[in-house]
Design a protein around this motif. Structure first.
Motif, PDB file in Angstrom:
ATOM      1  N   LEU A 198       0.834  -1.207   0.000  1.00 44.54           N
ATOM      2  CA  LEU A 198       0.000   0.000   0.000  1.00 44.54           C
ATOM      3  C   LEU A 198       0.866   1.253   0.000  1.00 44.54           C
ATOM      4  N   LEU A 199       1.898   1.267   0.838  1.00 46.91           N
ATOM      5  CA  LEU A 199       2.805   2.417   0.885  1.00 46.91           C
ATOM      6  C   LEU A 199       3.545   2.597  -0.438  1.00 46.91           C
ATOM      7  N   LEU A 200       3.986   1.488  -1.021  1.00 45.10           N
ATOM      8  CA  LEU A 200       4.685   1.558  -2.296  1.00 45.10           C
ATOM      9  C   LEU A 200       3.773   2.140  -3.377  1.00 45.10           C
ATOM     10  N   LEU A 201       2.536   1.693  -3.419  1.00 44.78           N
ATOM     11  CA  LEU A 201       1.575   2.214  -4.391  1.00 44.78           C
ATOM     12  C   LEU A 201       1.319   3.698  -4.168  1.00 44.78           C
ATOM     13  N   PHE A 202       1.244   4.089  -2.899  1.00 42.96           N
ATOM     14  CA  PHE A 202       0.990   5.496  -2.567  1.00 42.96           C
ATOM     15  C   PHE A 202       2.132   6.388  -3.042  1.00 42.96           C
ATOM     16  N   TYR A 203       3.357   5.994  -2.753  1.00 43.76           N
ATOM     17  CA  TYR A 203       4.503   6.844  -3.080  1.00 43.76           C
ATOM     18  C   TYR A 203       4.872   6.816  -4.561  1.00 43.76           C
ATOM     19  N   THR A 204       4.427   5.816  -5.303  1.00 40.39           N
ATOM     20  CA  THR A 204       4.679   5.792  -6.742  1.00 40.39           C
ATOM     21  C   THR A 204       3.522   6.411  -7.534  1.00 40.39           C
ATOM     22  N   GLY A 205       2.457   6.779  -6.819  1.00 39.01           N
ATOM     23  CA  GLY A 205       1.313   7.384  -7.495  1.00 39.01           C
ATOM     24  C   GLY A 205       0.351   6.394  -8.107  1.00 39.01           C
ATOM     25  N   LEU A 206       0.586   5.105  -7.885  1.00 45.85           N
ATOM     26  CA  LEU A 206      -0.253   4.070  -8.499  1.00 45.85           C
ATOM     27  C   LEU A 206      -1.516   3.750  -7.694  1.00 45.85           C
ATOM     28  N   LEU A 207      -1.536   4.114  -6.440  1.00 41.81           N
ATOM     29  CA  LEU A 207      -2.638   3.723  -5.559  1.00 41.81           C
ATOM     30  C   LEU A 207      -4.020   4.085  -6.108  1.00 41.81           C
ATOM     31  N   PRO A 208      -4.221   5.289  -6.651  1.00 43.69           N
ATOM     32  CA  PRO A 208      -5.568   5.627  -7.143  1.00 43.69           C
ATOM     33  C   PRO A 208      -6.080   4.721  -8.256  1.00 43.69           C
ATOM     34  N   PHE A 209      -5.179   4.004  -8.923  1.00 41.87           N
ATOM     35  CA  PHE A 209      -5.573   3.165 -10.056  1.00 41.87           C
ATOM     36  C   PHE A 209      -5.781   1.697  -9.661  1.00 41.87           C
ATOM     37  N   VAL A 210      -5.456   1.342  -8.414  1.00 41.42           N
ATOM     38  CA  VAL A 210      -5.431  -0.072  -7.997  1.00 41.42           C
ATOM     39  C   VAL A 210      -6.621  -0.389  -7.095  1.00 41.42           C
ATOM     40  N   PRO A 211      -7.383  -1.448  -7.407  1.00 37.24           N
ATOM     41  CA  PRO A 211      -8.478  -1.866  -6.521  1.00 37.24           C
ATOM     42  C   PRO A 211      -7.936  -2.440  -5.211  1.00 37.24           C
ATOM     43  N   LEU A 212      -8.700  -2.300  -4.133  1.00 40.15           N
ATOM     44  CA  LEU A 212      -8.302  -2.797  -2.816  1.00 40.15           C
ATOM     45  C   LEU A 212      -9.402  -3.691  -2.259  1.00 40.15           C
ATOM     46  N   GLY A 213      -9.026  -4.895  -1.861  1.00 39.93           N
ATOM     47  CA  GLY A 213     -10.006  -5.803  -1.276  1.00 39.93           C
ATOM     48  C   GLY A 213     -10.234  -5.560   0.203  1.00 39.93           C
ATOM     49  N   GLU A 214      -9.238  -4.983   0.861  1.00 36.69           N
ATOM     50  CA  GLU A 214      -9.320  -4.770   2.307  1.00 36.69           C
ATOM     51  C   GLU A 214     -10.368  -3.715   2.680  1.00 36.69           C
ATOM     52  N   SER A 215     -10.828  -3.791   3.910  1.00 32.34           N
ATOM     53  CA  SER A 215     -11.790  -2.815   4.435  1.00 32.34           C
ATOM     54  C   SER A 215     -11.231  -1.997   5.593  1.00 32.34           C
ATOM     55  N   VAL A 216     -10.154  -2.474   6.208  1.00 30.73           N
ATOM     56  CA  VAL A 216      -9.599  -1.803   7.390  1.00 30.73           C
ATOM     57  C   VAL A 216      -8.079  -1.749   7.291  1.00 30.73           C
ATOM     58  N   LEU A 217      -7.522  -0.568   7.566  1.00 33.39           N
ATOM     59  CA  LEU A 217      -6.081  -0.427   7.752  1.00 33.39           C
ATOM     60  C   LEU A 217      -5.842  -0.229   9.241  1.00 33.39           C
ATOM     61  N   LEU A 218      -5.163  -1.179   9.849  1.00 32.28           N
ATOM     62  CA  LEU A 218      -4.848  -1.124  11.272  1.00 32.28           C
ATOM     63  C   LEU A 218      -3.350  -0.974  11.428  1.00 32.28           C
ATOM     64  N   PHE A 219      -2.918   0.107  12.139  1.00 30.47           N
ATOM     65  CA  PHE A 219      -1.487   0.357  12.228  1.00 30.47           C
ATOM     66  C   PHE A 219      -1.156   1.081  13.526  1.00 30.47           C
ATOM     67  N   TYR A 220       0.123   0.899  13.953  1.00 28.30           N
ATOM     68  CA  TYR A 220       0.626   1.623  15.122  1.00 28.30           C
ATOM     69  C   TYR A 220       0.510   3.134  14.924  1.00 28.30           C
ATOM     70  N   LEU A 221       0.251   3.842  15.992  1.00 27.50           N
ATOM     71  CA  LEU A 221       0.563   5.263  16.042  1.00 27.50           C
ATOM     72  C   LEU A 221       2.021   5.318  16.473  1.00 27.50           C
TER      73      LEU A 221
END
Length: 320
Positions: A208-231
């Motif tokens: 997800l991070l790689l897609l975000f930083y390369t600009g590809l994320l808006p073009f890629v479908p996502l099956g997940e419903s929740v992003l759970l991560f450390y603060l």
């Protein structure tokens, strides 16, 4: 590469960047917005392990009483095939008994310690009248309409099947979330019951991070419903991790800079995903999580989070 190719690349790059940025802010032009049956801003980690003994029925009951919107818990399988709610596979930290849950029958599980240190708030302890391990089925019976996030803590096909069967039996597929950091476990969960929403694994989170930083994320479908991560700001302050690399200040700073991206979280939110940050046990951490774009916060102190939300009411979830 010849001159013509270089010119075409230079012409196409600005178009690609412009399209990526536009769709980052307007993702529903390409993707159908997910419609989940829950929107949880208040999530009680292990049932609220700072105010009652973690994962006990008393903890879950208390969290619901103070208006939590989701219960987070972990599951293991006992020797006699019971799905029991417990974070650890080995009972030493929780009970002082150096045995695994899988080596004992449910009726032979020991009691939790009278005082249990809060994992994400070092130096702080919880107590409670209830020190008994609880069956997942009993939690389902007690709170039939409460959304729950269930982390499968071991790569065990029978455990996954039994959790899925219980979710189906109690008609909870739309208000339960599959959780696991491990891709292999999550693949099995999805295969066992694809109707249950699921979270990003560690591997998928990195993608997800790689897609975000390369600009590809808006073009890629996502099956997940929740992003759970450390603060990340809680690491080495309220939470002391076991991993040696996380004890390095620069590494934590880098994680903070790379992951806490408001534009990323807003993009996911517009696509109907929920972004949950953990574990926030101080008011300043709760504030920081919502400020960076989290749609929900996990806490060991459900009363603290309820009080914060009363004092700082958040706008209703955006509808796109």
């Amino acid at each position: 590469m010849d001159a013509l190719s270089v010119i075409l690349l230079l012409l196409c790059l600005p178009v690609y960047v412009a399209c990526s940025l536009f769709l980052l802010h307007n993702p529903c032009l390409l993707h159908k917005r997910k419609k989940l049956n829950f929107h949880c801003r208040h999530i009680s980690h292990r049932g609220g392990s700072g105010e009652k003994i973690e994962n006990t029925m008393e903890a879950f009951t208390h969290a619901v009483a103070v208006c939590t919107e989701m219960l987070e818990m972990d599951c293991h399988l006992t020797l006699d095939g019971c799905v029991v709610v417990s974070h650890d596979k080995n009972l030493l930290r929780q009970s002082g008994c150096d045995k695994t849950i899988s080596s004992l029958r449910f009726q032979d599980l020991p009691l939790y310690k009278e005082r249990l240190e809060v994992t994400f708030y070092v130096g702080h302890y919880s107590t409670g009248k209830d020190r008994e391990f609880v069956l997942l089925e009993d939690v389902f019976k007690k709170f039939p309409n409460m959304p729950m996030m269930i982390e499968i803590k071991e790569n065990n096909d029978l455990l996954i099947k039994k959790v899925s069967c219980l979710v189906k039996q109690y008609d909870r597929e739309s208000i339960t979330v599959w959780a696991s950091e491990e891709s292999e476990v999550m693949t099995k969960c999805q295969k066992q019951n694809p109707s249950i929403p699921y979270m990003f694994t560690m591997k998928r989170g990195l993608l997800l991070l790689l897609l975000f930083y390369t600009g590809l994320l808006p073009f890629v479908p996502l099956g997940e419903s929740v992003l759970l991560f450390y603060l990340p700001r809680v690491i080495n302050r309220t939470y002391i991790p076991e991993e040696s690399y996380l004890k390095n200040r620069f590494v934590v700073y880098l994680i903070q800079k790379l992951t806490m991206r408001k534009s990323l979280f807003e993009h996911l939110s517009k696509r109907g995903l929920q972004v949950q940050l953990f574990v926030c046990n101080e008011e300043s951490d709760i504030e920081a999580a919502f400020a960076v774009g989290a749609t929900g916060v996990l806490t060991d102190y459900p009363s603290l989070l309820s009080n914060y939300l009363r004092k700082h009411p958040l706008p209703p979830p955006a509808v796109h």
